[in-house]
Enzyme design. Structure first.
Site: not given
Ligand code: GLU
Length: 476
Positions: A106-107
């Protein structure tokens, strides 16, 4: 002259992924499932500051949920956009798989220049962004666990953790909703320097393999190697500092936002960092040749180039001029897909981002486990370990007394051997082991498979293989 056309960051990551996956035999459809980003949430929120309402845009992208929680930093920068967070989220998936941190990728990002706001304002903005993500479970110890990235650090993580706590007062595992927290706010020893430390351990491991050193046209050890570093932020600073102070490397150029410094006899990393803290940049630093266009120094002769700033800095416009035989990607995506082709052709060995900067998420993993277990590493075993060591030392002392000068214990043996490992020693040991094992898994593919000629492809093959295995286990 119009500059050559480069694909976007996300396309660049996809191109590299495709290059690797073409060498694999995945079931139909799985390749596509792994490559695509599952979801990206965009939020626009307003915060009343300086007497008016300011609207901010933020993202949290979830690339792959083959393992949960998903993991990845949150960056604060003006360049943040959807393409970028999706590329970075994909890299997190591959990074976690490669170093066996049990997370999906994720980011997040917030389009903001943190230098435009004072601390109190930043706190209000960060808390509001966190609120938006928490209420959608995009920050949650079991589902999505952010960490620092460009423009954020332990201060922002502490605000996020506290915001989560306010909104989830009975969640006993609440602290594990974010990593990279300050030590007194549920953090772990060694997290701040972990990414830079990981870069150092990666290079140490590279230099343990004569065949690999030769492939880059180098010889010997890290001692005396000329290093150029771009970006003296958290990652670049720690990597350069440790390589200089502990491995005998010479830092011959430092490139920052406002220009570059060069000194063939070696720059003092600590002194340059202090100068930047005081003056806001490298300009005016007395011991080094300053140029305004610091990126020119990327093209200098050196042994190891460490881009530790941001994506796309080695691209079609400068790749052919890069002379470094080894590039270690401390930043995420510093080499574009096009530049990667050119450098590979030239025989440059690139130690890829998903491996090189994985030290951060590795120690984040330890922090998350620490938060969930509610106990500091080493708390139970340390004195027991020391007591057992004491037994041996007493026995040796006994021998020592009897044998006279026929055998004498080394003076610092007792002190060194007696000390049981504390949290920092354990974190370093776990990080070192992780970096060694992941390198070895890449090099096995690099040297063992005829159609693999570079470490990046090898890294993708190892990590995609692991993600694919998880999907298969899930029955997908
Ligand atoms: N932002 C860091 C990275 O790109 C750390 C991520 C984490 O610790 O979750 O790897």
């Amino acid at each position: 002259m119009t500059p050559p056309k480069e694909p976007s960051f996300r396309e660049s990551v996809d191109l590299m992924f495709n290059r690797a996956v073409a060498l694999m035999d995945l079931p139909p459809g799985l390749e596509e499932k792994i490559r695509v980003c599952n979801a990206t949430y965009t939020v626009r929120f307003g915060v009343r500051l300086r007497g008016q309402l300011h609207t901010f845009t933020g993202y949290r992208s979830v690339h792959s949920e083959h393992m949960e929680p998903v993991k990845g930093g949150i960056r604060f920068a003006m360049g943040v956009n959807q393409d970028e967070v999706e590329a970075l989220a994909a890299l997190m998936t591959y990074k976690c798989a490669l170093v066996e941190a049990p997370f999906g990728g994720s980011k997040g990002g917030l389009r903001i220049d943190p230098r435009d706001w004072d601390e109190h304002e930043l706190e209000l903005i960060t808390r509001r962004f966190a609120y938006e993500l928490i209420k959608r479970d995009l920050i949650n110890p079991a589902q999505n666990v952010p960490a620092p990235d460009m423009g954020t650090g332990e201060r922002e993580m502490a605000w996020i953790a506290d915001q989560y706590k306010r909104m989830n007062t009975t969640d006993i595992n609440g602290r594990a909703c974010v990593t990279g927290k300050p030590i007194h706010g549920g953090g772990i020893q060694g997290r701040t320097e972990a990414t830079g430390r990981g870069v150092q351990y990666a290079l140490q491991e590279f230099f343990r393999h004569p065949e690999d050193i030769k492939q880059a046209g180098l010889s010997g050890s890290l001692d005396g190697k000329r290093v150029i570093v771009q970006g003296l932020g958290n990652v670049g600073y720690h990597a350069a500092k440790f390589l200089q102070e502990e491995d005998g490397c010479k830092v011959t150029a430092i490139i920052e936002r406002d220009g570059g410094l060069m000194d063939e006899s070696g720059l003092d990393v600590e002194a340059v960092r202090n100068w930047i803290a005081k003056h806001g940049g490298v300009d005016g630093y007395p011991d080094g040749k300053y140029i305004r266009d610091g990126s020119k120094y990327l093209e200098n002769e050196c042994d190891i180039l460490i881009p530790a700033a941001m994506e796309g800095v080695i691209n079609l416009t400068n790749a052919a001029n890069i002379k470094a035989p080894v590039i270690i990607e401390a930043a995420n995506g510093p080499v574009t897909a096009g530049a990667d082709d050119i450098l590979r052709e030239k025989g440059c060995v690139i130690i890829p981002d998903m491996y090189a900067n994985a030290g951060g998420v590795t120690v984040s993993y330890f922090e998350w486990v620490k938060n969930l277990s509610h106990i500091r590493f080493g708390r139970l075993g340390r004195r027991q370990e020391e007591a057992r060591h004491q037994l041996i030392v007493d026995e040796l002392q006994h021998l020592d007394n009897h044998l006279g000068d026929k055998w004498v214990m080394s003076p610092d043996f007792k002190q060194k051997y007696l000390r049981g490992a504390g949290e920092l020693e354990l974190v370093r040991s776990g990080l070192d082991d992780t970096m060694r094992a992941a390198y070895q898994s890449m090099r096995e593919v690099w040297h063992g498979q005829d159609n693999v000629t570079d470490l990046r492809t090898a890294a993708y093959l190892v990590s995609i293989g692991k993600v694919a295995a998880s999907y298969r286990a899930l029955g997908l």
